[in-house]
Scaffold this active site. Structure first.
Site, PDB file in Angstrom:
ATOM      1  N   ASP A  78     -38.385  30.200 110.311  1.00 53.29           N
ATOM      2  CA  ASP A  78     -38.979  31.362 109.663  1.00 53.29           C
ATOM      3  C   ASP A  78     -38.635  32.634 110.434  1.00 53.29           C
ATOM      4  OD1 ASP A  78     -41.196  33.030 108.300  1.00 53.29           O
ATOM      5  OD2 ASP A  78     -41.536  31.046 107.437  1.00 53.29           O
ATOM      6  N   HIS A 112     -44.470  36.868 108.972  1.00 52.79           N
ATOM      7  CA  HIS A 112     -44.378  35.770 108.014  1.00 52.79           C
ATOM      8  C   HIS A 112     -44.533  34.413 108.702  1.00 52.79           C
ATOM      9  CE1 HIS A 112     -42.490  33.149 104.950  1.00 52.79           C
ATOM     10  NE2 HIS A 112     -42.790  34.097 104.081  1.00 52.79           N
ATOM     11  N   VAL A 229     -36.599  16.249  99.771  1.00 52.95           N
ATOM     12  CA  VAL A 229     -37.358  17.398 100.264  1.00 52.95           C
ATOM     13  C   VAL A 229     -38.574  17.609  99.367  1.00 52.95           C
ATOM     14  CG1 VAL A 229     -37.295  19.868 100.768  1.00 52.95           C
ATOM     15  CG2 VAL A 229     -35.257  18.465 101.155  1.00 52.95           C
ATOM     16  N   SER A 276     -44.316  30.535  99.948  1.00 52.21           N
ATOM     17  CA  SER A 276     -44.219  30.390 101.414  1.00 52.21           C
ATOM     18  C   SER A 276     -45.490  29.827 102.001  1.00 52.21           C
ATOM     19  CB  SER A 276     -43.989  31.757 102.062  1.00 52.21           C
ATOM     20  OG  SER A 276     -42.650  32.117 102.082  1.00 52.21           O
TER      21      SER A 276
END
Length: 406
Positions: A78, A112, A229, A276
């Site tokens: 990130d 973030h 995933v 996110s």
């Protein structure tokens, strides 16, 4: 509308930004040449003492007697993770910085990554209700971006797709058990695909954002769209899919991603939204499982998380919910990981049977079964010892000898 962007973009939005806009490739290329410093210092924010709605739903303290994620490392690929924040101090390992080589991932110019990491592993603090779902887990920061919202527009440097692939491999090679990917590429990159396979082959759980471009035609997001995933969409407090959250077969399940409270760099908290911030709820659940059930493979952890999701409107029918809404309690405590009676998607934890009690009952039953089995073995051995004690002396007196093999 179809986008072809070969650079990772953070999949989080500010509370005032719902467009999911990404940095154009030309602008991103120019930004890569900027000096390695935070272009826009983040404004300080105050701590928030109110309990956020996702925590009302999941109430991490009810899982604490069973598991906190201790012993598990979650890599956060990130914008970096600020280890100075009081609720992250001592929880963040030295990582790496692929945006500004030489760093250890502890600088966060966007806030973030710090927010994402706090949903996973923020520790409880006096007077603060907010804390992470897996506060015993360790965070491994891998810095790849410093994107942030400036005057309503997303901007900032980010690494290339090749470097993003290297970030995934680096996390795997440095003992990550779970990798949180709150980033999106809107192009299928062979290097990233190879890095994903590298991680899966080494028994690592990968969790990725489904993206925020629902209003732009739901372009296919990667790595979420890769097999193996876990792709995560976002819901709001009412349990409905957030308007920005993308729809597609790559959505495996959904989690809170609207009006989510997170830690801000240095101190304090802020409210954010975007797929996110749905991802770390799922990554934290994977950490809880990997700590509580270390014998499970990464594939089995993923299967349990999906199988124990709560029903949602349109789940399994292309409605953007995947298998349903994340339920960490069921993922950890249910032995079979199968379906149970439907529950309301917006039901809070207090409406459910106490998972701690159920788990204790199950563990006691298992312990009783093991005790009986051990007792039976001990009894058998004791009988054998007595028989040998009686028979061997008699054999000696009668001068028994082994049969001649010839």
């Amino acid at each position: 509308m179809s986008l072809s962007i070969a650079r990772p973009v953070l999949a989080g939005l500010s509370a005032a930004l719902l467009t999911g806009a990404v940095l154009p490739p030309a602008a991103a290329h120019a930004a890569l040449r900027e000096a390695p410093a935070c272009a826009t210092p983040l404004a300080p924010v105050r701590p928030v003492d109110a309990t956020p709605w996702p925590q009302q739903r999941y109430d991490p303290t009810r899982l604490t007697p069973l598991t906190t994620g201790a012993g598990v490392t979650v890599a956060v690929v990130d914008s970096g993770v600020d280890r100075v924040h009081p609720q992250l101090a001592g929880r963040v390992r030295a990582g790496t910085d692929l945006l500004d080589p030489g760093g250890d991932g502890g600088r966060d110019c966007a806030g973030h990554g710090t927010g994402v990491a706090s949903i996973i592993a923020a520790t409880p603090r006096s007077g603060i209700a907010f804390h992470g779902l897996a506060p015993g887990a360790r965070i491994l920061p891998v810095r790849v971006s410093e994107q942030q919202v400036v005057q309503g527009r997303e901007s900032g440097r980010t690494v290339s797709a090749d470097e993003f692939a290297r970030a995934i491999r680096w996390a795997v090679d440095h003992d990550a058990d779970v990798v949180n990917l709150s980033v999106v590429l809107y192009a299928d990159d062979p290097q990233v695909r190879s890095a994903v396979r590298y991680a899966l082959d080494r028994d690592v759980v990968l969790v990725a954002a489904a993206g925020n471009l629902h209003d732009s035609g739901n372009p296919r997001p990667f790595p979420a769209a890769y097999d193996g995933v876990l792709g995560v969409g976002a819901i709001g407090v009412d349990g409905a899919r957030a308007t920005f959250s993308q729809i597609g077969a790559y959505v495996d399940l959904v989690a809170p991603g609207s009006d989510v409270l997170v830690a801000a760099p240095r101190q304090g908290h802020q409210r954010v939204e975007g797929t996110s911030y749905a991802v770390p709820f799922v990554a934290a659940t994977a950490a809880l499982l990997r700590s509580y059930r270390p014998e499970l493979t990464a594939a089995q952890v993923v299967q349990r998380i999906v199988a124990t999701a709560d029903p949602a409107p349109g789940a399994g029918q292309g409605g953007g919910y995947g298998a349903g809404v994340l339920n960490p309690y069921r993922a950890v405590t249910e032995t079979g990981g199968g379906a149970t009676a439907p529950r309301s998607v917006a039901a809070l934890a207090d409406d459910r049977a106490d998972p701690v009690l159920l788990a204790r009952q199950e563990r006691r039953a298992t312990a009783q079964d093991r005790a009986l089995a051990v007792g039976a073995v001990i009894g058998t051995v004791a009988v054998a010892v007595v028989l040998l004690a009686l028979v061997l002396p008699r054999g000696a007196r009668r001068r028994w000898r082994p049969a001649d093999p010839a």
